[in-house]
Design a protein around this motif. Structure first.
Motif, mmCIF file in Angstrom:
data_model
loop_
_atom_site.group_PDB
_atom_site.id
_atom_site.type_symbol
_atom_site.label_atom_id
_atom_site.label_comp_id
_atom_site.label_asym_id
_atom_site.label_seq_id
_atom_site.Cartn_x
_atom_site.Cartn_y
_atom_site.Cartn_z
ATOM 1 N N THR A 77 0.835 -1.216 0.000
ATOM 2 C CA THR A 77 0.000 0.000 0.000
ATOM 3 C C THR A 77 0.865 1.260 0.000
ATOM 4 O OG1 THR A 77 -0.111 0.438 2.362
ATOM 5 C CG2 THR A 77 -1.657 -1.219 1.495
ATOM 6 N N GLY A 78 0.204 2.375 -0.169
ATOM 7 C CA GLY A 78 0.907 3.670 -0.110
ATOM 8 C C GLY A 78 0.848 4.251 1.281
ATOM 9 N N GLY A 79 0.442 3.438 2.252
ATOM 10 C CA GLY A 79 0.328 3.949 3.624
ATOM 11 C C GLY A 79 1.636 3.863 4.384
ATOM 12 N N GLN A 131 0.591 7.919 9.542
ATOM 13 C CA GLN A 131 -0.299 7.983 8.363
ATOM 14 C C GLN A 131 -1.440 8.978 8.607
ATOM 15 O OE1 GLN A 131 -1.301 4.270 6.581
ATOM 16 N NE2 GLN A 131 -2.910 5.145 5.301
ATOM 17 N N PRO A 191 -1.809 7.379 -2.492
ATOM 18 C CA PRO A 191 -2.652 6.428 -3.239
ATOM 19 C C PRO A 191 -2.097 6.069 -4.613
ATOM 20 C CG PRO A 191 -3.756 8.568 -2.963
ATOM 21 C CD PRO A 191 -2.520 8.599 -2.132
ATOM 22 N N CYS A 234 -0.357 2.858 -4.445
ATOM 23 C CA CYS A 234 -1.018 1.849 -3.622
ATOM 24 C C CYS A 234 -1.748 0.817 -4.486
ATOM 25 C CB CYS A 234 -2.003 2.552 -2.689
ATOM 26 S SG CYS A 234 -2.961 1.401 -1.716
ATOM 27 N N VAL A 267 -3.926 -1.369 -3.558
ATOM 28 C CA VAL A 267 -5.348 -1.482 -3.182
ATOM 29 C C VAL A 267 -6.133 -0.348 -3.836
ATOM 30 C CG1 VAL A 267 -6.953 -1.572 -1.242
ATOM 31 C CG2 VAL A 267 -4.684 -2.559 -1.011
ATOM 32 N N HIS A 268 -5.583 0.859 -3.768
ATOM 33 C CA HIS A 268 -6.261 1.988 -4.401
ATOM 34 C C HIS A 268 -6.367 1.765 -5.908
ATOM 35 C CE1 HIS A 268 -7.783 6.043 -4.863
ATOM 36 N NE2 HIS A 268 -6.999 6.146 -5.923
ATOM 37 N N CYS A 294 -7.429 9.387 1.630
ATOM 38 C CA CYS A 294 -6.113 8.775 1.824
ATOM 39 C C CYS A 294 -5.047 9.847 1.985
ATOM 40 C CB CYS A 294 -5.798 7.846 0.646
ATOM 41 S SG CYS A 294 -4.128 7.190 0.713
ATOM 42 N N ILE A 351 -8.325 8.016 6.303
ATOM 43 C CA ILE A 351 -8.639 6.588 6.251
ATOM 44 C C ILE A 351 -7.325 5.813 6.381
ATOM 45 C CG2 ILE A 351 -8.578 6.555 3.698
ATOM 46 C CD1 ILE A 351 -10.800 4.434 3.834
ATOM 47 N N LEU A 352 -7.387 4.678 7.021
ATOM 48 C CA LEU A 352 -6.172 3.863 7.162
ATOM 49 C C LEU A 352 -6.283 2.620 6.274
ATOM 50 C CD1 LEU A 352 -5.457 4.072 10.990
ATOM 51 C CD2 LEU A 352 -4.445 5.417 9.147
ATOM 52 N N CYS A 353 -5.132 2.013 6.030
ATOM 53 C CA CYS A 353 -5.092 0.896 5.073
ATOM 54 C C CYS A 353 -5.974 -0.279 5.499
ATOM 55 C CB CYS A 353 -3.654 0.442 4.873
ATOM 56 S SG CYS A 353 -2.621 1.760 4.212
ATOM 57 N N CYS A 372 -9.444 0.365 4.327
ATOM 58 C CA CYS A 372 -9.472 0.306 2.859
ATOM 59 C C CYS A 372 -9.426 -1.148 2.366
ATOM 60 C CB CYS A 372 -8.209 0.985 2.352
ATOM 61 S SG CYS A 372 -8.484 2.296 1.240
HETATM 62 FE FE1 SF4 Z 1 -3.924 2.710 -0.061
HETATM 63 FE FE2 SF4 Z 1 -6.131 2.971 1.294
HETATM 64 FE FE3 SF4 Z 1 -3.823 2.803 2.557
HETATM 65 FE FE4 SF4 Z 1 -4.432 4.981 1.171
HETATM 66 S S1 SF4 Z 1 -5.456 4.234 2.968
HETATM 67 S S2 SF4 Z 1 -2.514 3.912 1.122
HETATM 68 S S3 SF4 Z 1 -5.570 4.115 -0.533
HETATM 69 S S4 SF4 Z 1 -4.782 1.198 1.321
#
Ligand code: SF4
Length: 392
Positions: A301-303, A310, A317, A320, A322-323, A343, A348-350, A353
């Motif tokens: 992820t990009g988190g 974070q 994102p 990421c 997932v995104h 994000c 929001i946290l990973c 998501c």
């Molecule tokens: Fe990816 Fe969601 Fe985490 Fe942002 S919050 S880095 S979109 S998984």
């Protein structure tokens, strides 16, 4: 993953580890943006932005900038404006079940079919065999009929406007390849691909000739003669398009147009795309919900490795997985923008998501697999069996 990071960065503070991780992800984002920009300039492709104004209905990928560039789309726009026939061609090698990366291209084919295109889908089981990705033609044929074609039909194509063929079962394609191969010159191939890439010239010329036949097939007399055609592809396929445009001109056909789609990131990170040969990089459309859940749980992820950081700095994102998966396949424009903002702002946290992604993906898989079962009974109505006599 966090444990690995802590072991590797022993002695560093939490802030230092988080900062290094954040910077490395920013670098990945920059590299990816530069890659596509550079490719567009180098190949002389046009951005799709202007098309959005003229198309009756742009694809969801065009609106999001995922389909980011084109060559000669104007010929398709003209056919659309004049209500003239046009065709779209895109195929794949049957080496395993389809995954979400493949679905992107088929979504673009569906969009073009809804706009009126006849869709040609070559399944290149001969290529899978000659490049050694399948042990035998029989194995790649089995995969084509049991995995690939049912999945394609399950996407929702209309049988009356879809022509699927498995190369080794549609032998006429080899006559077409033989005919077009007369126009392939050594110098053109070396110029486009570079001599250093021709390490197996026999296989290379074979694949090239068959691919040309597939691309130009819709323009043969049997399918109504010369007409605008378009190929949705990844940027790595550009050399093949270039060769097909050259041959089309030599044969008084219309050079195929193309649209270029950014690859869907591997679940392991943005440096690679989803690949059928690496099960942990992708979610197959035949995966069971448990496997899909595990793959999403382990996805890059990009988190930040630390939730508190974070929340403070936000995630990235753009890098990421997932995104990327959600943005390509599940979010509409508004949802994508809102998820991006949440994000970036650390709202929001990973974990949240990933939970959302798991639910959306597993629901999709269950539905798709049900449709595949029905599609298996309906394969015949999609198969191309038109004999090609015009070149004999
Ligand atoms: Fe990816 Fe969601 Fe985490 Fe942002 S919050 S880095 S979109 S998984």
């Amino acid at each position: 993953m966090l444990e690995d990071m802590l072991n590797k960065d022993e002695g560093k503070s939490m802030e230092e580890i988080a900062e290094a991780d954040y910077n490395s992800k920013l670098n990945m984002k920059k590299k990816e943006e530069e890659y596509y920009q550079q490719k567009m300039q180098e190949l002389g492709l046009k951005p799709v932005d202007r098309l959005l104004k003229y198309l009756p209905e742009a694809s969801k990928y065009m609106k999001k900038g995922i389909t980011f560039a084109h060559q000669d789309f104007e010929v398709i726009a003209k056919a659309l404006a004049n209500n003239e026939p046009f065709a779209v061609i895109s195929g794949l090698s049957p080496t395993g079940p389809l995954h979400f990366g493949h679905k992107v291209v088929f979504d673009e084919l569906l969009w073009l079919q809804k706009l009126g295109a006849d869709v040609f889908i070559p399944i290149t089981n001969d290529e899978a065999y000659v490049v050694g990705k399948s042990k035998s033609l029989a194995e790649s044929r089995k995969c084509a009929y049991e995995e690939v074609i049912p999945s394609i039909i399950a996407f929702g194509f209309k049988s009356e406007k879809t022509k699927i063929f498995v190369d080794s079962d549609y032998k006429d394609i080899y006559n077409v390849a033989m005919d077009f191969s007369k126009n392939i010159t050594n110098s053109k191939i070396k110029g486009v691909f570079g001599e250093e890439n021709l390490n197996n010239p026999g296989v290379f010329f074979y694949r090239g000739a068959v691919q040309l036949a597939q691309i130009l097939l819709p323009q043969l007399k049997e399918f109504g003669g010369p007409k605008p055609t378009i190929i949705p592809v990844g940027i790595d396929q550009y050399p093949y398009i270039l060769v097909s445009r050259d041959i089309a001109e030599k044969r008084n056909l219309i050079p195929p147009a193309s649209i270029y789609i950014k690859f869907l990131n591997s679940l392991k990170g943005p440096e690679n795309k989803m690949s059928a040969s690496d099960p942990s990089s992708c979610i197959y459309l035949t995966d069971n919900p448990k496997d899909a859940e595990r793959k999403i749980r382990d996805a890059f992820t990009g988190g930040s490795p630390f939730a508190s950081i974070q929340r403070e700095k936000g995630g990235i994102p753009e890098v990421c997985s997932v995104h990327s998966l959600l943005n390509y396949h599940f979010y509409d424009d508004k949802e994508a923008q809102s998820a991006y903002k949440s994000c970036r702002e650390g709202k929001i946290l990973c974990s949240e998501c990933k939970k959302n992604a798991t639910s959306l993906v597993t629901n999709y898989l269950i539905e798709h697999q049900e449709k595949m079962k029905k599609a298996k009974k309906n394969i015949k109505s999609f198969l191309l069996d038109t004999p090609i006599n015009s070149i004999l």
